[in-house]
Design a protein around this motif. Structure first.
Motif, PDB file in Angstrom:
ATOM      1  N   SER A 493       0.816  -1.221   0.000  1.00  0.00           N
ATOM      2  CA  SER A 493       0.000   0.000   0.000  1.00  0.00           C
ATOM      3  C   SER A 493       0.845   1.265   0.000  1.00  0.00           C
ATOM      4  O   SER A 493       0.386   2.333  -0.423  1.00  0.00           O
ATOM      5  N   SER A 494       2.086   1.160   0.441  1.00  0.00           N
ATOM      6  CA  SER A 494       2.943   2.353   0.462  1.00  0.00           C
ATOM      7  C   SER A 494       3.441   2.713  -0.933  1.00  0.00           C
ATOM      8  O   SER A 494       3.987   3.803  -1.151  1.00  0.00           O
ATOM      9  N   LYS A 495       3.276   1.795  -1.877  1.00  0.00           N
ATOM     10  CA  LYS A 495       3.742   2.052  -3.245  1.00  0.00           C
ATOM     11  C   LYS A 495       2.590   2.070  -4.244  1.00  0.00           C
ATOM     12  O   LYS A 495       2.771   1.788  -5.425  1.00  0.00           O
ATOM     13  N   PHE A 496       1.386   2.423  -3.789  1.00  0.00           N
ATOM     14  CA  PHE A 496       0.234   2.439  -4.695  1.00  0.00           C
ATOM     15  C   PHE A 496       0.500   3.426  -5.838  1.00  0.00           C
ATOM     16  O   PHE A 496       1.044   4.505  -5.624  1.00  0.00           O
ATOM     17  N   PRO A 497       0.148   3.063  -7.068  1.00  0.00           N
ATOM     18  CA  PRO A 497       0.439   3.919  -8.231  1.00  0.00           C
ATOM     19  C   PRO A 497      -0.099   5.347  -8.065  1.00  0.00           C
ATOM     20  O   PRO A 497      -1.230   5.549  -7.613  1.00  0.00           O
ATOM     21  N   THR A 498       0.703   6.294  -8.449  1.00  0.00           N
ATOM     22  CA  THR A 498       0.331   7.707  -8.335  1.00  0.00           C
ATOM     23  C   THR A 498      -0.529   8.129  -9.525  1.00  0.00           C
ATOM     24  O   THR A 498      -0.706   7.382 -10.490  1.00  0.00           O
ATOM     25  N   GLN A 499      -1.028   9.354  -9.444  1.00  0.00           N
ATOM     26  CA  GLN A 499      -1.797   9.934 -10.544  1.00  0.00           C
ATOM     27  C   GLN A 499      -0.993   9.884 -11.842  1.00  0.00           C
ATOM     28  O   GLN A 499      -1.509   9.495 -12.896  1.00  0.00           O
ATOM     29  N   ASP A 500       0.277  10.256 -11.776  1.00  0.00           N
ATOM     30  CA  ASP A 500       1.123  10.278 -12.969  1.00  0.00           C
ATOM     31  C   ASP A 500       1.260   8.881 -13.570  1.00  0.00           C
ATOM     32  O   ASP A 500       1.212   8.714 -14.794  1.00  0.00           O
ATOM     33  N   VAL A 501       1.403   7.883 -12.730  1.00  0.00           N
ATOM     34  CA  VAL A 501       1.550   6.504 -13.215  1.00  0.00           C
ATOM     35  C   VAL A 501       0.280   6.033 -13.912  1.00  0.00           C
ATOM     36  O   VAL A 501       0.321   5.420 -14.982  1.00  0.00           O
ATOM     37  N   LEU A 502      -0.867   6.329 -13.327  1.00  0.00           N
ATOM     38  CA  LEU A 502      -2.130   5.897 -13.919  1.00  0.00           C
ATOM     39  C   LEU A 502      -2.431   6.652 -15.211  1.00  0.00           C
ATOM     40  O   LEU A 502      -3.070   6.111 -16.131  1.00  0.00           O
ATOM     41  N   GLU A 503      -1.957   7.890 -15.310  1.00  0.00           N
ATOM     42  CA  GLU A 503      -2.085   8.619 -16.578  1.00  0.00           C
ATOM     43  C   GLU A 503      -1.228   7.954 -17.657  1.00  0.00           C
ATOM     44  O   GLU A 503      -1.615   7.892 -18.823  1.00  0.00           O
ATOM     45  N   LYS A 504      -0.059   7.448 -17.251  1.00  0.00           N
ATOM     46  CA  LYS A 504       0.783   6.716 -18.194  1.00  0.00           C
ATOM     47  C   LYS A 504       0.098   5.423 -18.634  1.00  0.00           C
ATOM     48  O   LYS A 504       0.248   4.986 -19.777  1.00  0.00           O
ATOM     49  N   CYS A 505      -0.662   4.814 -17.725  1.00  0.00           N
ATOM     50  CA  CYS A 505      -1.429   3.614 -18.087  1.00  0.00           C
ATOM     51  C   CYS A 505      -2.472   3.944 -19.153  1.00  0.00           C
ATOM     52  O   CYS A 505      -2.693   3.154 -20.090  1.00  0.00           O
ATOM     53  N   CYS A 506      -3.113   5.094 -19.008  1.00  0.00           N
ATOM     54  CA  CYS A 506      -4.097   5.526 -20.009  1.00  0.00           C
ATOM     55  C   CYS A 506      -3.435   5.627 -21.382  1.00  0.00           C
ATOM     56  O   CYS A 506      -3.966   5.127 -22.388  1.00  0.00           O
ATOM     57  N   LEU A 507      -2.273   6.283 -21.415  1.00  0.00           N
ATOM     58  CA  LEU A 507      -1.572   6.452 -22.681  1.00  0.00           C
ATOM     59  C   LEU A 507      -1.107   5.107 -23.238  1.00  0.00           C
ATOM     60  O   LEU A 507      -1.193   4.860 -24.447  1.00  0.00           O
ATOM     61  N   ALA A 508      -0.636   4.231 -22.349  1.00  0.00           N
ATOM     62  CA  ALA A 508      -0.188   2.902 -22.801  1.00  0.00           C
ATOM     63  C   ALA A 508      -1.333   2.134 -23.445  1.00  0.00           C
ATOM     64  O   ALA A 508      -1.140   1.420 -24.448  1.00  0.00           O
TER      65      ALA A 508
END
Length: 594
Positions: A493-508
């Motif tokens: 839980s201390s490494k849950f994906p950040t907003q920036d990471v999930l935005e990268k998922c959208c682009l991927a």
């Protein structure tokens, strides 16, 4: 002339030209089976020496029995090696005895790229023939269309050349760039406000801006509004929302926005532009209001109907069209694809839910595969001829064309609604295997799964995985966009994906989708940024519980990969903990054909 069967209560054909067109429809549909037999014989006779027909030992036979016993039913993937040879420059008579003139790029894809549909020069004549039948039918139901103009938002798209030098482009781009369209004879029943130069401009902003400007100048002459798809007309309304101030400025001053740099457009618009402060004031007054309900009839008060495709996936746009138009009739005139033009709607003023297309038997040879989603095995011996389909049953369309496609599965699922004379009428149900569609894009389950898999790789370093997902096409936004619901499992839980990471998922995910989707995002602006909505843990268990409460079997339940049932989307939205959008455009360039 015996056209009574097509005459509406509103009156007889508008003119002698219309009477001849309606008579032609009657002749073709009364003798549908004989016409089909003749069409098949002509196709097989002219293509008898092609490599494809010789491969199956047809030996010059042109009868149905020989054709059905020897020629297999095929998909695009079956033909792709042959098509690739033609694309690479092989000019021998492989599929057609007539030279392949160009490739028409389908909105359907294979391995992520648009399908290449071979065509021959004379197919333009066949398409033009079907176009020529539309207004004679429309005039039966809507008199007086010669007293005004049509505001149609029409566009060309990118085109490329294959390694062998043949053009590859969408079917409508091919038509708009042909002399059939560019040098068409004047027809008082079919006059557009948009000049050819605006339609043919490859820059979508400049094309839309100039077409909208012409439509505003001629607001009182406009009797009908249209685009190809419902989504396209809504994009035009959104464009007006974003650009009305600049448009009003041009109308007030009689000058053209400097963003319009295309020399052909600037030349033709010089004949259109005039200073009209009164019209500019009106545009500013209407468009500055917060409420845009009925904006179409407020700006274009004499509009009688909207001409757009609202069947299949486009039906999702009907409520929004009703909002902007005050419920104007929505007319679907014809049924066509890159592979072939099929037929027309003989009752164009019907409700969208009642649209049926009458197949014109002279366009190609048509067969129909009974559609049974529970039976994965399909064989050509199950194919049914055009006149032998049964009302109420669903079929997949299979065509044999003059350009050399033989027993080709188009992938459209149709339901028989009735007959006009001996020609069947069909409602379009859906494109086979398509989950998501906003505009001309078509995303199937395998492609969506692959996109999720590729985006999930981004989560690996955060010890997070996608437990479950589903999706839907959100058309409340303009342009519409894909929404993907993710339930995530994080082992740390201390490494849950950040907003920036999930935005990268959208682009991927977007980078993983097919070229038609990416073109809609990058070139056409017809699709908005993909959105991932992360839901609470346990949400998909709740989704299963809901389905079971409605009668689903717990043993056979599978998570639907696409949802459009309002209670389900409401349940999912009520569990959303965060939303994320692509912040950049995916990669797209006009396809280079290998």
């Amino acid at each position: 002339m015996a056209v009574d069967a097509l005459c509406s209560p509103l009156g007889p054909p508008a003119c002698e030209k219309d009477a001849k067109a309606l008579q032609f429809i009657e002749e073709m549909t009364r003798s549908a089976d004989a016409v089909q037999e003749s069409v098949l014989a002509e196709i097989l006779s002219r293509n008898a020496q092609t490599e494809y027909l010789r491969m199956y030992n047809l030996d010059g036979a042109t009868d149905r029995e020989s054709f059905k016993s020897k020629i297999p039913m095929v998909t695009y993937e079956d033909l792709q090696p042959i098509i690739q040879r033609i694309a690479n420059g092989d000019r021998s008579p492989i599929l057609s005895s007539h030279p392949i003139s160009e490739f028409l790029t389908s909105s359907g894809t294979s391995a992520g790229e648009r399908k290449l549909m071979p065509t021959i020069q004379e197919e333009l004549d066949r398409r033009q023939l079907l176009y020529s039948l539309l207004m004679p039918v429309m005039n039966l139901y809507m008199p007086g269309l010669d007293k005004g103009k049509g505001l149609y938002f029409l566009f060309v798209k990118s085109e490329t050349k294959t390694p062998g030098g043949l053009m590859a482009r969408p079917v409508l781009t091919s038509y708009y760039k042909s002399n059939h369209f560019k040098t068409r004879a004047f027809d008082p029943y079919n006059v557009y406000t948009s000049p050819n130069e605006a339609i043919l401009c490859p820059d979508s902003f400049q094309s839309m801006y100039s077409q909208m400007l012409c439509g505003l100048y001629e607001r009182k002459q406009v009797l009908r509004l249209g685009a190809i798809f419902a989504s396209g007309l809504l994009r035009a309304i959104r464009f007006l929302q974003l650009n009305w101030q600049e448009l009003a400025h041009d109308i007030r001053t009689g000058t053209l926005n400097l963003k319009i740099s295309d020399s052909d457009i600037r030349g033709c618009m010089a004949r259109v532009l005039r200073s009209d402060p009164e019209l500019a004031n009106f545009i500013e007054s209407e468009c500055s209001k917060e409420n845009w309900e009925r904006i179409i009839t407020r700006i274009w008060p004499n509009t009688k109907y909207l001409e757009v495709i609202v069947t299949g996936a486009m039906a999702q746009y009907i409520p929004t069209l009703d909002y902007y138009s005050g419920g104007l009739p929505k007319v679907c005139t014809m049924y066509a694809s890159s592979e072939c033009y099929f037929g027309l709607n003989l009752n164009p003023m019907c409700k969208p839910s009642e649209v049926s297309y009458t197949i014109m038997p002279n366009m190609a040879y048509f067969e129909f595969l009974p559609h049974d989603p529970n039976s994965p095995t399909v064989t050509s011996d199950k194919l049914v001829d055009l006149v032998n389909v049964e009302v109420g049953k669903e079929y997949e369309l299979v065509i044999t064309t003059y350009a050399g496609l033989c027993r080709y599965r188009v992938g459209d699922i149709l339901r028989v609604t009735g007959f006009h004379n001996s020609a069947p009428q069909f409602s379009f149900i859906r494109r086979k295997n398509v989950l998501l569609s906003i505009d001309s894009d078509k995303t199937d389950e395998a492609e969506l799964q692959s996109a999720v898999d590729n985006a999930s790789v981004v989560l690996n370093e955060f010890n997070t995985t996608v437990v479950e997902y589903t999706s839907y096409a959100d058309t409340k936004t303009i342009p519409g966009h894909y929404v993907i619901y993710w339930e995530l499992l994080s082992k740390d839980s201390s490494k849950f994906p950040t907003q920036d990471v999930l935005e990268k998922c959208c682009l991927a995910m977007e980078e993983s989708l097919n070229s038609v989707y990416r073109q809609g995002r990058v070139e056409c602006n017809s699709i908005g940024p993909l959105e991932i909505r992360v839901v609470k843990n346990g949400t998909f268990e709740e989704l299963m519980d809901y389905a079971i409460s409605r009668g689903a079997s717990i043993n056979q339940y599978k998570v639907p990969r696409c949802v459009n049932f309002t209670p389900i989307t409401e349940l999912l939205d009520s569990r959303v903990v965060s939303s994320h959008f692509s912040q950049r455009l995916p990669h797209w360039t006009p396809e280079r054909r290998r």
